[in-house]
Design an enzyme around this catalytic site. Structure first.
Site, PDB file in Angstrom:
ATOM      1  N   SER A 139       0.537   8.617   4.029  1.00  0.00           N
ATOM      2  CA  SER A 139       0.576   7.656   3.050  1.00  0.00           C
ATOM      3  C   SER A 139      -0.593   7.397   2.247  1.00  0.00           C
ATOM      4  CB  SER A 139       1.372   6.203   3.436  1.00  0.00           C
ATOM      5  OG  SER A 139       1.654   5.497   2.225  1.00  0.00           O
ATOM      6  N   ASP A 293      12.072   9.928   2.093  1.00  0.00           N
ATOM      7  CA  ASP A 293      10.967   9.198   1.654  1.00  0.00           C
ATOM      8  C   ASP A 293      11.442   8.848   0.280  1.00  0.00           C
ATOM      9  OD1 ASP A 293       8.598   8.199   0.318  1.00  0.00           O
ATOM     10  OD2 ASP A 293       7.396   9.283   2.130  1.00  0.00           O
ATOM     11  N   HIS A 322      10.076   6.876   4.672  1.00  0.00           N
ATOM     12  CA  HIS A 322       8.744   6.751   4.406  1.00  0.00           C
ATOM     13  C   HIS A 322       8.187   6.131   5.814  1.00  0.00           C
ATOM     14  CE1 HIS A 322       4.754   6.882   2.475  1.00  0.00           C
ATOM     15  NE2 HIS A 322       4.447   5.708   3.217  1.00  0.00           N
TER      16      HIS A 322
END
Lengths: 346, 346
Positions: A139, A293, A322
């Site tokens: 991320s 995601d 995610h």
């Protein structure tokens, strides 16, 4: 301000000052302090170092818990693993712990590039490291990984950006805006001058609900994964797990990281030319999006991977979306491990 | 309250009273009025009627503009097409136009089943229709389509639920919660007692931004479709298109529809047994999700389609996601048309 950002909860970590950091946006952190957790030993050749930056809301602790361990790809018996908490996350210099002059809503704007320059100074000056065997992060950790590979190509042998992009998308920017607005519209936020996170509890709960919607996936909920994780229904999942996770955090910290996240973009180095920026990367790079995601989707990552010379597209399969990054899906963690092992073997 | 809900903008439509409607949740609409737009003529056998219910925030106008026309599947020269505005949408009985006693925040809770019973009375008592050649609707229109097919199986020959589900998912419920909270947390909302939508402008803008994130898709924005539609950047798209669309609407109307949307569930008829409820459907049914829909995703719809005896799964391909329903993607509109034509030919 809050007992959340402590050694008891997130340690052990060391706080290391790297001195004054002049920020891209014009602000200054006079005494920039990075919270650093290391695992393993730097060898004599100083060529076994792995850098792990952290994601939005995360700290070095979850990286240790989910990704690091003997027998794992990130094995402390082989590598010197340096987990550096990002600026603004509450352990490194942050709105919640900065000197009064720049505390809370007065904290200057920090960019991904500032973190990476700070980490560079830490690695070179403090640890004497000139070469990284691997930079790996998820991320916002992936954003920092890309920034490292573009900014210091000679220093990064391998790169593994997981569930993140080199240039943030307009869609992701808008999503993050909704997170920001969930917090800032809480009357208790008072333009960042709240006395305690608890005063912003309603905003933090709305922020947690947005993460519930976008952080996992429709398949995750249809498959009842939230119940498998031990929550009897959606309300319990939102209240206990998601809100429970975010509510002790400092809102100004989250907003500092969100602002940074929205503007992650390696093409700043090349006048907006993303292909040229990614073309600078010399690291062997595995691009690892997560299949489900919703805001760093595989196809956004694939478009970037195709611009990186020595790279492979290695998507991870998980209906956890995610937040599979949290380690909720053991298969996904194993897939990541297998890929990192393969990358380190190159 | 606002000049938005007018014949000038949404007409022509007729308002037809169906008398007192006792609501599932215990409330009463003493003089339930449905805004109805018809196209074509009912034949002597009264067997060429098509019912089109409306979606969240939509009215009969967009159904006319995007889906109805000579040479189209919904061809007024062949069919008698009845578009019924859902209760709460501002044209039919709604918070914004109800008698003071139940106006605004005092409006009683309405369910999908209430709409369908109201429509049933309209069709049978007002038009003398006993059989529908087709019920077709998108999103909340799909919820009403499913409710029709389960509640009145003998009356529905064909059903085409587009981009919607028979039983709303937990994920979708949470998404809709974020829409609700965007509005209700605006201080100008004042628990629904605002004098004009403009006082809730900030909340409506946040609501529009959430629709921006979830209503289209990541592919839509990566492909620059918002620019193709004529907006120079994301801000312009959010301000002019999305906020421009929602801002004239009445917040209490939106909240009435959102509450209803969250609770769409045909398994109420069978004590929570969805398979049994969908097993009641005798209509030839084409289940038509949109490929990139982020909250009524194809797999949620597929799981339901597999429980419907005489059904086919006919996904529509569009990176415009859920809001391809708006008609922004001509190919998707054509795909829907082709499927409806095939369905009507059975």
């Amino acid at each position: 301000m809050t007992p959340y950002y402590t050694q008891q909860i997130h340690g052990p970590f060391k706080t290391i000052s790297i001195g004054q950091l002049d920020l891209e946006e014009g602000g200054v952190l006079e005494d920039c302090t990075l919270a650093v957790a290391t695992h393993g030993q730097l060898n004599a050749a100083k060529d076994n170092a792995i850098l792990v930056p952290t994601w939005y809301s995360g700290t070095s602790k979850i990286m240790e818990q989910v990704y690091i361990g003997q027998g794992r790809a990130l094995d402390p018996s082989r590598y010197f693993i340096i987990v550096v908490n990002q600026i603004g996350n509450g352990l490194s210099t942050s709105p919640s712990n900065a000197p009064s002059r720049i505390a809370g809503p007065r904290f200057p704007r920090v960019r991904i590039g500032d973190d990476v320059r700070a980490q560079h100074r830490l690695l070179t000056a403090h640890f004497g490291i000139q070469r990284l065997a691997l930079v790996v992060g998820g991320s916002m950790g992936a954003q920092q990984t890309y920034e490292w590979a573009v900014r210091y190509p000679d220093m990064v042998e391998r790169a593994a950006p997981i569930a993140g992009t080199a240039c943030n998308t307009e869609h992701d920017f808008a999503f993050t805006d909704t997170l920001v607005e969930a917090i800032t519209t809480d009357p208790g936020f008072r333009d960042g001058t709240y006395a305690d996170s608890a005063e912003v509890a309603a905003g933090l709960r709305r922020h947690a609900k947005l993460w519930t919607v976008m952080g996992w996936s429709t398949e995750f909920f249809r498959g009842g994964r939230h119940r498998v994780l031990g929550f009897e229904d959606m309300d319990a999942f939102i209240d206990q797990f998601m809100t429970g996770y975010f509510s002790p955090m400092d809102p100004n910290n989250l907003l500092s990281m969100a602002w940074k996240w929205q503007r992650g973009d390696v093409s700043r180095h090349t006048g907006g030319d993303l292909a040229q920026a990614l073309g600078r990367i010399t690291a062997k790079t595995f691009v690892m999006p997560i299949s489900h995601d919703m805001f760093f989707p595989p196809n956004d990552c694939l478009a970037e991977q195709q611009l990186i010379p020595n790279s492979e597209f290695r998507p991870i399969t998980s209906i956890d979306g995610h937040l599979a990054l949290f380690g909720t899906d053991a298969n996904a963690v194993t897939e990541i491990d297998i890929n990192l092992r393969a990358l380190l073997a190159t």
